[in-house]
Design an enzyme around this catalytic site. Structure first.
Site, PDB file in Angstrom:
ATOM      1  N   ASP A 247      38.994  35.972  46.965  1.00 23.29           N
ATOM      2  CA  ASP A 247      40.540  35.827  46.594  1.00 23.29           C
ATOM      3  C   ASP A 247      40.786  34.801  47.978  1.00 23.29           C
ATOM      4  O   ASP A 247      40.074  34.866  48.978  1.00 23.29           O
ATOM      5  CB  ASP A 247      41.152  37.272  47.037  1.00 23.29           C
ATOM      6  CG  ASP A 247      42.738  37.180  46.417  1.00 23.29           C
ATOM      7  OD1 ASP A 247      43.235  36.165  46.120  1.00 23.29           O
ATOM      8  OD2 ASP A 247      43.284  38.293  46.291  1.00 23.29           O
TER       9      ASP A 247
HETATM   10  C1  BGC Z   1      46.404  36.616  45.350  1.00 23.44           C
HETATM   11  C2  BGC Z   1      45.542  36.213  43.985  1.00 23.44           C
HETATM   12  C3  BGC Z   1      45.882  34.898  43.733  1.00 23.44           C
HETATM   13  C4  BGC Z   1      45.414  34.016  45.075  1.00 23.44           C
HETATM   14  C5  BGC Z   1      45.752  32.400  44.860  1.00 23.44           C
HETATM   15  C6  BGC Z   1      46.194  35.875  46.569  1.00 23.44           C
HETATM   16  O1  BGC Z   1      47.245  36.111  47.340  1.00 23.44           O
HETATM   17  O2  BGC Z   1      45.966  38.070  45.726  1.00 23.44           O
HETATM   18  O3  BGC Z   1      45.667  36.859  42.936  1.00 23.44           O
HETATM   19  O4  BGC Z   1      44.957  34.284  42.832  1.00 23.44           O
HETATM   20  O5  BGC Z   1      46.428  34.375  46.023  1.00 23.44           O
HETATM   21  O6  BGC Z   1      47.204  32.168  44.836  1.00 23.44           O
END
Ligand code: BGC
Length: 759
Positions: free
Chosen positions: A229
């Site tokens: 993530d």
């Molecule tokens: C989120 C993810 C997301 C990523 C990119 C993170 O803060 O938890 O679900 O895909 O950001 O935006």
């Protein structure tokens, strides 16, 4: 492309480079090897492709894209085929804008209705989440756009999400929090999996070898790439060793750490090579999806409307106030009718191609209406003037539509709610409207359950959830009866927050005693598993939703009344539409384990189907249960095990509306639990042949110390002695024998017991 050959040609530096992104959304190119960069974007219910300023919180503008209903809405459709169509539509938009991977679906379990990101997740049940997410992945990947199954694993709260340690015992972990991931990995083969931010049982998931390698790859056979993530990596080299291939976002200096670790010998190059092989294989897959596809955004808007229509849940319909018959004029109250709330905040925030409000849909239909705002949606404080105006309007109409819901800032990535209420200004409006003679039809916009102190005053209630950019048209079709509602809740609505399973252990506020540890003390009992096992009345149960027609359930048939080890069970039931309208019914199969071998939730969803029926029409629903459906996860065996005994198959219109049931006997797995020095004598005594082995091996010691016999006597008739003996581990025989039974004797007893238990 021969990826192995390509990898042989790469320098150490190039290999390390490949393991992190170029920038916020793109991977790196390596010109010398003709490897090109590709791009990804959120996910899950619409594309968030940012052309300029980038962020992971949905702050900066993204390119227009269709905003489909959020996962919490979609799950209420229980419709695999629509989920597949959604996956395809997202893939078409991705291909038209040169994206290679869409970051979704999100399938974390809804442990508490307070979870800030619950709107982005599908359900409180792993089977429902697993089936729907599989269809989404299959749809998207059929057009050669990759998915990223997220957030792996146990990201069930936003509060302190980057530091919290989720403590989950093994059975609960496998049966609830990993089960949906396992389902999708095995059934739909997502190209990538995204690790979560949190720790799991003491270790960040980004560097958790057990999770990313032992379980995901070795046990479930995942062959794709694990990406982080955004910002989830703690120690880069540890993460790579644990099985995390791609660090996102990129653009930092941590590749250098990998290079140094290989040079210093703290990381073997073979580990890096494995990651590189997987990344090259992913790159190869993305190359098949680079031809752009032309998108009809009007068609996608229509699909968004269909998805929203199929997801709407009719919660109450007293005296069939719905569907509305054509009226002279209709009163419409509530800011949300004009400015719908149709998505949540954070990284899933989409810049919609258009927005269709309920008022827009009314205008289009030509239906006469009068509108009063009633409250300001993004504020909590009541506006007396708006309330007075609304009451005056309602007083002149036999039926009033009241649009209520949660404001934007109540539901978002990054923080959780700490209550289930809608704002005070809406509550006061409802109180005032209840004093008029108008029948009140409440239309909700909410990404997660709310409490409803006003429920008695409402004649009808429907929820459009966060229904995407076409929600207005979908609500119009349902309210005026052009479509029959068929959605059913994918999560339980509680009466009070204090009724919810994780009430005591879900920290959503920074209080002095909150630490970075969250204990999943309710274990298996999340969602309806809790309400049904503990007999707690919900406001609306899991699987619940009304229709404008009725269905009769008849003739439950089962392929077996005793099921042996190699057989699967086929369950059939006839469903008849006994009402006056075309409609769809979601038929649910729950399983109750009455074997008595282990504590188990009262019932668990094991299958479902959605059928469409004309008035008077009958169809047979067929659902297959595999052996795994009867199993529980045995921590000592570290594997799934089917108990021997009686099970009940229950066919329900909801988890609380069981229409038919039948019992069957299931032949269990042979119990080959490893027996060790801390195995309890009482557990062995349940198997007479094993108790016999213990008694025989103790014969000599008993002669010297007769009291030992009481410890291994099985049933002695003396309750206290029996209870004490039952909970003694085998090693206690050494402690209490005063030398008559030695450690060596214990070693040979363990060998004989393990031998006997295998035969
Ligand atoms: C989120 C993810 C997301 C990523 C990119 C993170 O803060 O938890 O679900 O895909 O950001 O935006």
């Amino acid at each position: 492309m021969d990826t192995r050959k390509l990898r042989h040609n790469m320098t150490l530096e190039e290999k390390a480079q490949l393991c992190s992104g170029l920038d916020f959304w793109r991977t790196k190119s390596i010109g010398r090897l003709s490897i090109e960069s590709y791009m990804m974007a959120d996910g899950p219910h619409g594309l968030r492709q940012q052309p300029k300023e980038v962020d992971h919180l949905g702050i900066s503008e993204s390119n227009p894209a269709t905003c489909f209903p959020t996962a919490s809405a979609l799950a209420c459709s229980w419709d695999r085929s629509l989920m597949e169509q959604l996956g395809e539509a997202l893939a078409r938009e991705a291909r038209s804008t040169e994206l290679a991977i869409v970051l979704g679906p999100g399938i974390n379990m809804k442990r508490s209705p307070l979870g800030g990101r619950n709107f982005e997740y599908l359900s409180e049940d792993p089977l429902l989440a697993g089936e729907l997410a599989s269809a989404y992945v299959i749809g998207m990947q059929s057009l050669h756009i990759g998915t990223s199954l997220k957030h792996f694993a146990a990201n069930n709260q936003e509060h302190r999400r980057m530091s919290v340690d989720a403590l989950i015992e093994p059975r609960t972990l496998h049966e609830i929090y990993l089960a949906a991931f396992e389902h999708v990995v095995k059934k739909a083969h997502p190209w990538t999996v995204m690790c979560s931010y949190n720790k799991l049982n003491g270790t960040y998931t980004s560097e958790n070898t057990w999770l990313l390698t032992d379980i995901l790859r070795h046990r479930w056979g995942f062959e794709g790439v694990v990406m982080s993530d955004w910002g989830a990596i703690n120690e880069r080299v540890n993460a790579l060793s644990a099985g995390l291939d791609l660090e996102m976002p990129g653009g930092n200096t941590r590749d250098q750490l990998i290079i140094e670790a290989v040079k210093e010998g703290t990381l073997t190059e073979a580990v890096l090579d494995q990651a590189v092989d997987r990344l090259l294989a992913l790159y190869e897959k993305t190359r098949q999806g680079i031809e752009p596809i032309k998108v009809s955004y009007e068609e996608h808007h229509a699909l968004a409307r269909t998805l929203a229509t199929e997801s709407i849940v009719l919660l109450k319909n007293e005296a069939n106030v719905l569907p509305l018959s054509p009226q002279n004029s209709i009163a419409v109250i509530g800011d949300f009718a004009q400015h719908p709330r149709f998505q949540g905040g954070g990284s899933s925030h989409v810049n919609p191609t258009q927005v269709e409000s309920f008022i827009n849909a009314l205008e289009k239909s030509g239906q006469a209406y009068t509108f009063a705002r009633g409250f300001k949606a993004q504020e909590d404080t009541p506006d007396e003037e708006l309330i007075r105006e609304a009451v005056k309007l309602a007083g002149k109409h036999p039926v009033t539509l009241v649009f209520l819901g949660l404001p934007d800032h109540y539901e978002s990535e990054g923080y959780d709610r700490d209550h289930l209420h809608i704002p005070q200004n809406q509550l006061l409006l409802m109180e005032a409207l209840a004093r008029t003679k108008s029948a009140l039809v409440v239309v909700l916009a909410n990404g997660a359950p709310i409490d409803m102190p006003w429920l008695k005053q409402a004649n009808a209630v429907i929820t459009g959830h966060l229904g995407g950019q076409a929600i207005g048209g979908a609500l119009h079709a349902i309210l005026f009866g052009h479509e029959t509602p068929s959605g059913k809740l994918a999560e339980t609505y509680p009466i009070n927050l204090s009724d919810t399973p994780a009430y005591d252990e879900f920290p959503s506020l920074d209080q002095p005693n909150n630490t970075d540890v969250v204990n999943y003390g309710e274990n298996l009992l999340i969602g309806y598993r809790h309400y049904d096992t503990h007999h707690v009345a919900p406001l609306f149960p899991f699987g619940y939703g009304l229709s404008y027609t009725q269905f009769r359930y008849d003739l439950l048939r089962m392929s077996h009344t005793t099921l042996s080890k190699h057989e699967t069970l086929i369950v059939e039931v006839d469903i008849t539409n006994i009402g006056q309208r075309f409609g769809k019914e979601i038929v649910q199969v729950y399983l109750s384990d009455h074997s008595g071998e282990i504590n188990i939730p009262e019932k668990q969803l094991r299958g479902f189907d959605k059928v469409a029926l004309a008035p008077g029409e009958t169809t047979t629903v067929e659902i297959k249960l595999t052996r795994r459906d009867f199993a529980y996860f045995h921590p000592d065996l570290n594997d799934w095990r089917v108990p021997d005994g009686k099970f009940v198959i229950r066919i329900g219109a909801s988890s609380r509306d069981i229409r038919l049931e039948k019992t069957l006997e299931v032949e269990g797995d042979t119990l080959v639990v490893p027996i060790h020095r801390n195995t309890l004598i009482g557990d062995l005594a349940k198997v007479p042949s094993l108790l016999d082995v213990v008694q025989r091996s103790l014969a000599k010691a008993i002669k010297a110390r007769p009291k030992l016999a009481l410890m291994v006597g099985g049933e002695t008739g003396d309750d206290m002695l029996e209870a004490m003996g039952k909970y003694l581990p085998l090693r206690a025989l050494v402690s209490f024998s005063y030398g008559a039974f030695t450690e060596d004797d214990l070693t040979s007893l363990l060998a004989s017991l393990n031998n006997a238990s295998r035969h």
